[in-house]
Structures are given as C-alpha cells and as structure tokens.
Motif scaffolding. Structure first.
Motif, PDB file in Angstrom:
ATOM      1  N   LEU A   1       0.819  -1.208   0.000  1.00 23.83           N
ATOM      2  CA  LEU A   1       0.000   0.000   0.000  1.00 23.83           C
ATOM      3  C   LEU A   1       0.851   1.257   0.000  1.00 23.83           C
ATOM      4  O   LEU A   1       0.536   2.247  -0.675  1.00 23.83           O
ATOM      5  CB  LEU A   1      -0.944  -0.001   1.210  1.00 23.83           C
ATOM      6  CG  LEU A   1      -2.048  -1.059   1.194  1.00 23.83           C
ATOM      7  CD1 LEU A   1      -2.837  -1.015   2.497  1.00 23.83           C
ATOM      8  CD2 LEU A   1      -2.976  -0.863   0.009  1.00 23.83           C
ATOM      9  N   LEU A   2       1.950   1.231   0.758  1.00 23.49           N
ATOM     10  CA  LEU A   2       2.844   2.385   0.786  1.00 23.49           C
ATOM     11  C   LEU A   2       3.474   2.623  -0.581  1.00 23.49           C
ATOM     12  O   LEU A   2       3.531   3.764  -1.063  1.00 23.49           O
ATOM     13  CB  LEU A   2       3.935   2.167   1.838  1.00 23.49           C
ATOM     14  CG  LEU A   2       4.987   3.276   1.958  1.00 23.49           C
ATOM     15  CD1 LEU A   2       4.329   4.583   2.390  1.00 23.49           C
ATOM     16  CD2 LEU A   2       6.069   2.875   2.945  1.00 23.49           C
ATOM     17  N   ALA A   3       3.932   1.542  -1.232  1.00 24.50           N
ATOM     18  CA  ALA A   3       4.537   1.683  -2.558  1.00 24.50           C
ATOM     19  C   ALA A   3       3.523   2.214  -3.567  1.00 24.50           C
ATOM     20  O   ALA A   3       3.831   3.107  -4.372  1.00 24.50           O
ATOM     21  CB  ALA A   3       5.107   0.341  -3.015  1.00 24.50           C
ATOM     22  N   GLY A   4       2.291   1.665  -3.522  1.00 29.34           N
ATOM     23  CA  GLY A   4       1.257   2.157  -4.432  1.00 29.34           C
ATOM     24  C   GLY A   4       0.912   3.612  -4.178  1.00 29.34           C
ATOM     25  O   GLY A   4       0.761   4.401  -5.126  1.00 29.34           O
ATOM     26  N   GLY A   5       0.807   3.979  -2.915  1.00 31.08           N
ATOM     27  CA  GLY A   5       0.506   5.375  -2.582  1.00 31.08           C
ATOM     28  C   GLY A   5       1.604   6.325  -3.010  1.00 31.08           C
ATOM     29  O   GLY A   5       1.336   7.417  -3.538  1.00 31.08           O
ATOM     30  N   LEU A   6       2.850   5.929  -2.793  1.00 29.64           N
ATOM     31  CA  LEU A   6       3.968   6.784  -3.214  1.00 29.64           C
ATOM     32  C   LEU A   6       4.029   6.916  -4.729  1.00 29.64           C
ATOM     33  O   LEU A   6       4.344   7.993  -5.255  1.00 29.64           O
ATOM     34  CB  LEU A   6       5.283   6.219  -2.676  1.00 29.64           C
ATOM     35  CG  LEU A   6       5.493   6.322  -1.163  1.00 29.64           C
ATOM     36  CD1 LEU A   6       6.781   5.630  -0.753  1.00 29.64           C
ATOM     37  CD2 LEU A   6       5.504   7.783  -0.723  1.00 29.64           C
TER      38      LEU A   6
ATOM     39  N   LEU B   1       2.015  14.595  -8.502  1.00 27.61           N
ATOM     40  CA  LEU B   1       2.855  15.791  -8.336  1.00 27.61           C
ATOM     41  C   LEU B   1       3.889  15.931  -9.450  1.00 27.61           C
ATOM     42  O   LEU B   1       4.740  16.827  -9.389  1.00 27.61           O
ATOM     43  CB  LEU B   1       3.563  15.747  -6.979  1.00 27.61           C
ATOM     44  CG  LEU B   1       2.658  15.738  -5.749  1.00 27.61           C
ATOM     45  CD1 LEU B   1       3.474  15.608  -4.474  1.00 27.61           C
ATOM     46  CD2 LEU B   1       1.805  17.010  -5.711  1.00 27.61           C
ATOM     47  N   ASP B   2       3.830  15.028 -10.438  1.00 26.33           N
ATOM     48  CA  ASP B   2       4.758  15.041 -11.574  1.00 26.33           C
ATOM     49  C   ASP B   2       6.217  14.960 -11.113  1.00 26.33           C
ATOM     50  O   ASP B   2       7.103  15.599 -11.692  1.00 26.33           O
ATOM     51  CB  ASP B   2       4.534  16.289 -12.427  1.00 26.33           C
ATOM     52  CG  ASP B   2       5.088  16.119 -13.837  1.00 26.33           C
ATOM     53  OD1 ASP B   2       5.304  14.946 -14.236  1.00 26.33           O
ATOM     54  OD2 ASP B   2       5.333  17.121 -14.518  1.00 26.33           O
ATOM     55  N   LEU B   3       6.446  14.189 -10.077  1.00 27.93           N
ATOM     56  CA  LEU B   3       7.812  14.073  -9.543  1.00 27.93           C
ATOM     57  C   LEU B   3       8.722  13.285 -10.468  1.00 27.93           C
ATOM     58  O   LEU B   3       9.945  13.449 -10.416  1.00 27.93           O
ATOM     59  CB  LEU B   3       7.771  13.402  -8.159  1.00 27.93           C
ATOM     60  CG  LEU B   3       6.987  14.141  -7.075  1.00 27.93           C
ATOM     61  CD1 LEU B   3       7.060  13.378  -5.764  1.00 27.93           C
ATOM     62  CD2 LEU B   3       7.524  15.552  -6.892  1.00 27.93           C
TER      63      LEU B   3
ATOM     64  N   VAL C   1       0.226   6.150 -14.380  1.00 28.76           N
ATOM     65  CA  VAL C   1       0.222   6.716 -13.024  1.00 28.76           C
ATOM     66  C   VAL C   1       1.345   7.705 -12.811  1.00 28.76           C
ATOM     67  O   VAL C   1       1.358   8.435 -11.824  1.00 28.76           O
ATOM     68  CB  VAL C   1       0.307   5.596 -11.955  1.00 28.76           C
ATOM     69  CG1 VAL C   1      -0.924   4.735 -11.981  1.00 28.76           C
ATOM     70  CG2 VAL C   1       1.561   4.766 -12.140  1.00 28.76           C
ATOM     71  N   THR C   2       2.317   7.749 -13.712  1.00 25.00           N
ATOM     72  CA  THR C   2       3.435   8.687 -13.551  1.00 25.00           C
ATOM     73  C   THR C   2       3.178  10.014 -14.234  1.00 25.00           C
ATOM     74  O   THR C   2       3.989  10.928 -14.125  1.00 25.00           O
ATOM     75  CB  THR C   2       4.736   8.079 -14.112  1.00 25.00           C
ATOM     76  OG1 THR C   2       4.566   7.819 -15.511  1.00 25.00           O
ATOM     77  CG2 THR C   2       5.089   6.794 -13.383  1.00 25.00           C
ATOM     78  N   ASP C   3       2.053  10.144 -14.945  1.00 24.63           N
ATOM     79  CA  ASP C   3       1.733  11.381 -15.651  1.00 24.63           C
ATOM     80  C   ASP C   3       0.524  12.023 -14.985  1.00 24.63           C
ATOM     81  O   ASP C   3      -0.559  11.421 -14.931  1.00 24.63           O
ATOM     82  CB  ASP C   3       1.433  11.079 -17.121  1.00 24.63           C
ATOM     83  CG  ASP C   3       1.316  12.352 -17.954  1.00 24.63           C
ATOM     84  OD1 ASP C   3       1.105  13.435 -17.360  1.00 24.63           O
ATOM     85  OD2 ASP C   3       1.438  12.251 -19.189  1.00 24.63           O
ATOM     86  N   PRO C   4       0.647  13.245 -14.479  1.00 20.61           N
ATOM     87  CA  PRO C   4      -0.478  13.872 -13.769  1.00 20.61           C
ATOM     88  C   PRO C   4      -1.653  14.203 -14.676  1.00 20.61           C
ATOM     89  O   PRO C   4      -2.741  14.490 -14.188  1.00 20.61           O
ATOM     90  CB  PRO C   4       0.142  15.139 -13.183  1.00 20.61           C
ATOM     91  CG  PRO C   4       1.293  15.448 -14.072  1.00 20.61           C
ATOM     92  CD  PRO C   4       1.829  14.116 -14.530  1.00 20.61           C
ATOM     93  N   HIS C   5      -1.470  14.165 -15.997  1.00 27.29           N
ATOM     94  CA  HIS C   5      -2.541  14.522 -16.921  1.00 27.29           C
ATOM     95  C   HIS C   5      -3.319  13.303 -17.420  1.00 27.29           C
ATOM     96  O   HIS C   5      -4.193  13.443 -18.267  1.00 27.29           O
ATOM     97  CB  HIS C   5      -1.967  15.292 -18.112  1.00 27.29           C
ATOM     98  CG  HIS C   5      -1.199  16.510 -17.704  1.00 27.29           C
ATOM     99  ND1 HIS C   5      -1.798  17.590 -17.090  1.00 27.29           N
ATOM    100  CD2 HIS C   5       0.130  16.797 -17.784  1.00 27.29           C
ATOM    101  CE1 HIS C   5      -0.880  18.510 -16.827  1.00 27.29           C
ATOM    102  NE2 HIS C   5       0.296  18.048 -17.233  1.00 27.29           N
ATOM    103  N   HIS C   6      -2.981  12.122 -16.931  1.00 26.37           N
ATOM    104  CA  HIS C   6      -3.670  10.915 -17.367  1.00 26.37           C
ATOM    105  C   HIS C   6      -4.347  10.238 -16.177  1.00 26.37           C
ATOM    106  O   HIS C   6      -3.835  10.281 -15.057  1.00 26.37           O
ATOM    107  CB  HIS C   6      -2.689   9.917 -18.010  1.00 26.37           C
ATOM    108  CG  HIS C   6      -2.233  10.325 -19.363  1.00 26.37           C
ATOM    109  ND1 HIS C   6      -1.156  11.146 -19.555  1.00 26.37           N
ATOM    110  CD2 HIS C   6      -2.714  10.033 -20.591  1.00 26.37           C
ATOM    111  CE1 HIS C   6      -0.975  11.351 -20.852  1.00 26.37           C
ATOM    112  NE2 HIS C   6      -1.909  10.683 -21.498  1.00 26.37           N
TER     113      HIS C   6
END
Length: 198
Positions: A18-23, A30-32, A46-51
C-alpha cells in the motif's frame, strides 16, 4: 512460525504494498517523475499527472458484459469483509472470557476467565517470596491456558516458588475446574524477566 509472527509479517507486506502504491500515485500526481528525474517508465499512466490511472479503452472494455461490474463489486466486497475480519482479529486480546468446566449433567457450565485468573493470582501471592502476581487466562473456552507473571521479593529463589505455584494455586484451579490449564510463568528478578514453563 507463531500466529503473531504470521500476522506481523502479513501486515508488514500489505503495508509495504500500500505504501509503494501510494507513493507511486503521489509521484504521478505531483509530476515528480519529470521534476526529479526518478526514471519511472514513461508509459505508466500513473506517472503522468494529466492521465487517469485507467485509459478510456480500459474503462469501457467490459461495459457490454453484464457480469463484469457485479463481479468487480463482489470481489471488492469480499476483500473489504476479509480486511474487517482481520482487523477485528488483531484487536482481540486473546483473553478467554469464559472457561468451559466439565460437568456431570448435560447443562454446560462456564466460569468467568477473570474470576479464575484472580483466584490463581490470589493464591500465588500467598506463596512465600512472592510480592505480586498477575495472571491472564488465554485461549479458547475449551482449551484455556494461564500466563502468570510473578514478582519475587529480594532473595527469593525462583525454583521453590514455581514448584509451590504448580502444586498450590495452579493445582487447586485444575482440580476445582477439571481443566488441564497449561501454564507459562514469568518470574521477574532484578536482572530482568526469565520465562519458565510449567
């Protein structure tokens, strides 16, 4: 592996997932990945804030099948119920509220676990050398066990105290109730706590 160890291991694994999924979701929101150059695959939505997490094709893929959404909700309901059951199991103290006493008649007889624990503790505190005794009755109604913590007065020898405990209060409890009542005694001495098994 004990039940406590299994529970802790499973809780740790679920927590890590759950922690890994949340991070991962947080990093995407946050587009980190682009800001900090984390190196996450660019094709992960999940790594793109626009999708969205699921693209439109995945969201409508099973819409025409009548079994899909009931199956999804049923599976989520089962997961929720299992999680709730697991949580309630962790909150249980393991203390036996009632102890089943064998009786000659067909009427079941149950003794309060707290009353039995208090009787054993009172008897243990009468043993020479014992300044304080704490007793808990654990397990199930038909298979109770006692966990005893003894605090000895300075200079008292643990061996004779444990022998007197087994022959006295524990023996009385076993004879009175007709229950085998296995016990674990922990003797507190100045150097720490030394477990002794009766």
């Amino acid at each position: 592996m004990s039940r406590t160890a299994v529970n802790r291991t499973l809780l740790a694994l679920v927590g890590l997932v759950l922690l890994a999924g949340g991070l991962l979701l947080l990093a995407g929101g946050l587009d980190l990945n682009h800001r900090w150059h984390l190196g996450l695959p660019s094709d992960w939505t999940v790594t793109d804030p626009h999708h969205a997490v699921l693209d439109p094709a995945d969201r409508v893929r099973w819409r025409g099948d009548g079994w899909w959404w009931p199956s999804v909700f049923a599976a989520l309901g089962v997961v929720a119920l299992l999680s709730l059951w697991w949580l309630l199991a962790q909150l249980r103290t393991g203390t036996a509220d009632r102890v089943a006493v064998p009786a000659a008649a067909d009427v079941p007889v149950r003794l309060r676990g707290g009353a039995l624990a208090q009787a054993v503790a009172d008897g243990a505190e009468q043993i020479p050398g014992v300044s304080r005794a704490r007793v808990r009755i654990l397990g199930r109604a038909r298979r109770p066990r006692a966990r005893i913590t003894l605090t000895l007065a300075p200079g008292a020898a643990p061996g004779p105290v444990l022998h007197e405990l087994a022959a006295g209060p524990l023996g009385d409890a076993r004879r009175t109730t007709g229950v085998s009542l296995p016990a674990e005694a922990r003797v507190r001495v100045e150097s720490g706590s030394v477990p002794r098994v009766q």
